[in-house]
Design a protein around this motif. Structure first.
Motif: not given
Lengths: 141, 229, 129
Positions: A112-141
């Motif tokens: 899942g995560l490492p695979g997705a990271k390889r498919l995009v140009d930018r991949f950022e992930i932030q997470s806090k226990l019991k609060e949630g996770t945010t992932v931002r991905m960018m793909k260049w045209k």
């Protein structure tokens, strides 16, 4: 709550909720259409669609769903499609471990995560226990 | 002794100056005072007219210059577009895939491989495999002086992707220098079928073809035999 | 298109099953398809399965694993599975994702897939007598 390293002028393309498995299918199809409209080639369209599918599945399996924000903007001199996934799930205890190939905490096989990271140009992930996770991905045209 | 100024119609003339200046300010560059009276005040009127003339010239020059710059800019932009297009065309041209024999494709690669070119090449080859239905393709890198980790990985990826499509990809023409680099970089090409020369690869591909034909013929024989049992 | 109602057909021809996947599958549908195919193999005693994915524009890790799992499970049941017609973009993406599907048989098109299965079946027939 989270700060990302990129600064960009973005246009909002859409905002969606992932509540069911059908949402995963329809939203990833929507994102493919956005990628196509931006002029991405067929392989890049497939890459971003597959990457978001992995993220949506994570969100659905571990947090019961979440929210997806789709934007386009100029980042580092590239036209970028930006997908941000936010959930209010249990959070990830060890991000580095979660980003390791082959690691899984659930029923997946850990592509899942490492695979997705390889498919995009930018991949950022932030997470806090019991609060949630945010992932931002960018793909260049 | 007091000097006496000789000025006629003072009020009207000052009003006219104000009007003219107002028209110039609002963009009417043809407005002039053009006074016909000759007296102590007419020098000022003439000077104002001259100033307006200068201003008009200046503005025109600036407009022309701007137009010229805009023209140049659009020309440069056009040229840039052409260059980008040519680069893309070159990428396409630099990886010609041809069907050389029944079921066999060849992609000869010449020149330095960078990540982008390898990517385009890979997509082209895979597309051609699907279009032609050829199950064997030969990627000949005799004309490639050197490879780095990234390019080697792209080659590896091409072979694996071709297998997923249902085709075999052979890499031929690996020079001693490239063989050394690959081993030094620690890249594992053991999963890939490599041949020293294009000729070896071609012979191998033809043998594969022949074997497939034989198996097919054997299969056709085996079927009726089976039924008579 | 109603995603809830989609069912994937499994067509039996002689010793073979043909499964044309023509919808963008969600995970449940993929799991359902897997057990459906296995049940059909048991029921029809098919010797080979052709799964046609030529219209699939995307195969993510879940569907990829479902397909390769499918092949291993069928192999235990003495049936060969061939994945047919994968699109180049899908193949590239799968490799980058890290799913190289070793041990899974693939073919460029239906015809080649069928040939492959026939070859298998015949060599088995000539072996056993």
């Amino acid at each position: 709550m989270l700060e990302f390293t990129y600064k960009a002028h973005c246009d909002l393309l859409g905002k969606f909720k992932i509540d069911t498995e059908y949402d995963i299918v329809t939203v990833r199809q929507t994102i493919r259409q956005y990628a196509k409209d931006m002029g991405m080639g067929i392989v890049d369209q497939t890459r971003i669609t597959t990457a978001v599918s992995e993220l949506f599945r994570n969100m659905y399996n571990y947090a019961g769903g979440g929210e997806v924000l789709i934007e386009r903007g100029e980042v580092e001199n590239h036209h970028a499609l930006i997908v941000t996934c936010t959930d209010q799930g249990p959070g990830i205890e060890d991000i580095e471990l979660a980003m390791t190939d082959g690691y899984t905490s659930g029923q997946g096989m850990g592509y899942g995560l490492p695979g997705a990271k390889r498919l995009v140009d930018r991949f950022e992930i932030q997470s806090k226990l019991k609060e949630g996770t945010t992932v931002r991905m960018m793909k260049w045209k | 002794m007091k000097e006496i100024l000789n000025i006629k119609n003072t009020k009207e003339r000052i009003d006219r100056i104000e009007d003219i200046l107002a028209s110039v300010a609002s963009g009417d560059m043809d407005a002039r005072i053009n006074s016909e009276i000759e007296d102590d005040f007419s020098g000022i009127e003439a000077a104002i007219d001259l100033l307006i003339n200068d201003l008009t010239d200046e503005l025109r020059q600036r407009e022309n210059m701007q137009k010229e710059l805009e023209n140049k800019l659009s020309k440069i932009q056009d040229q840039q577009k052409t260059i980008l297009q040519q680069q893309e065309d070159l990428l396409e041209l630099s990886s010609p895939v041809s069907k050389v024999w029944d079921n066999i494709l060849i992609l000869p690669v010449i020149g330095t491989l960078d990540s982008q070119r390898t990517q385009v090449m890979m997509e082209n080859l895979l597309q051609k495999i699907v279009e032609t239905g050829c199950t064997i393709s030969i990627l000949d890198i005799t004309g490639v002086p050197t490879v780095d980790t990234q390019v080697a990985n792209h080659l590896l990826k091409t072979v694996t992707a071709a297998r997923l499509l249902g085709a075999e990809c052979i890499i031929s023409g690996i020079s001693p220098a490239i063989a050394q680099t690959i081993v030094h970089l620690g890249i594992d090409l053991s999963a890939i079928r490599t041949k020293a020369t294009l000729q070896d690869a071609m012979i191998f591909a033809m043998k594969q073809n022949k074997r497939a034909d034989e198996v097919r013929a054997l299969g056709n024989l085996a079927l009726p035999n089976e039924k008579t049992d | 298109m109603n995603l809830h109602e989609k069912r994937i057909p499994i067509i039996k021809i002689h010793d073979y099953l043909i499964v044309p996947i023509q919808v963008d599958m969600h995970d449940k549908l993929a799991i359902q398809l897997q057990s459906q195919i296995l049940e059909e193999i048991a029921k029809t005693r098919a010797k080979g399965v052709l799964i046609d994915i030529s219209v699939l524009e995307m195969v993510d890790s879940f569907i990829g694993r479902m397909l390769s799992g499918m092949a291993s499970m069928a192999a235990i049941m003495d049936t060969s599975v061939v994945i047919v017609g994968m699109q180049p973009a899908v193949a590239i993406t799968l490799v980058e994702l890290g799913l190289e599907m070793p041990g899974v048989d693939t073919a460029l098109n239906m015809e080649k897939g069928m040939e492959m299965l026939e070859r298998r079946l015949n060599s088995r027939k000539t072996d056993s007598f």
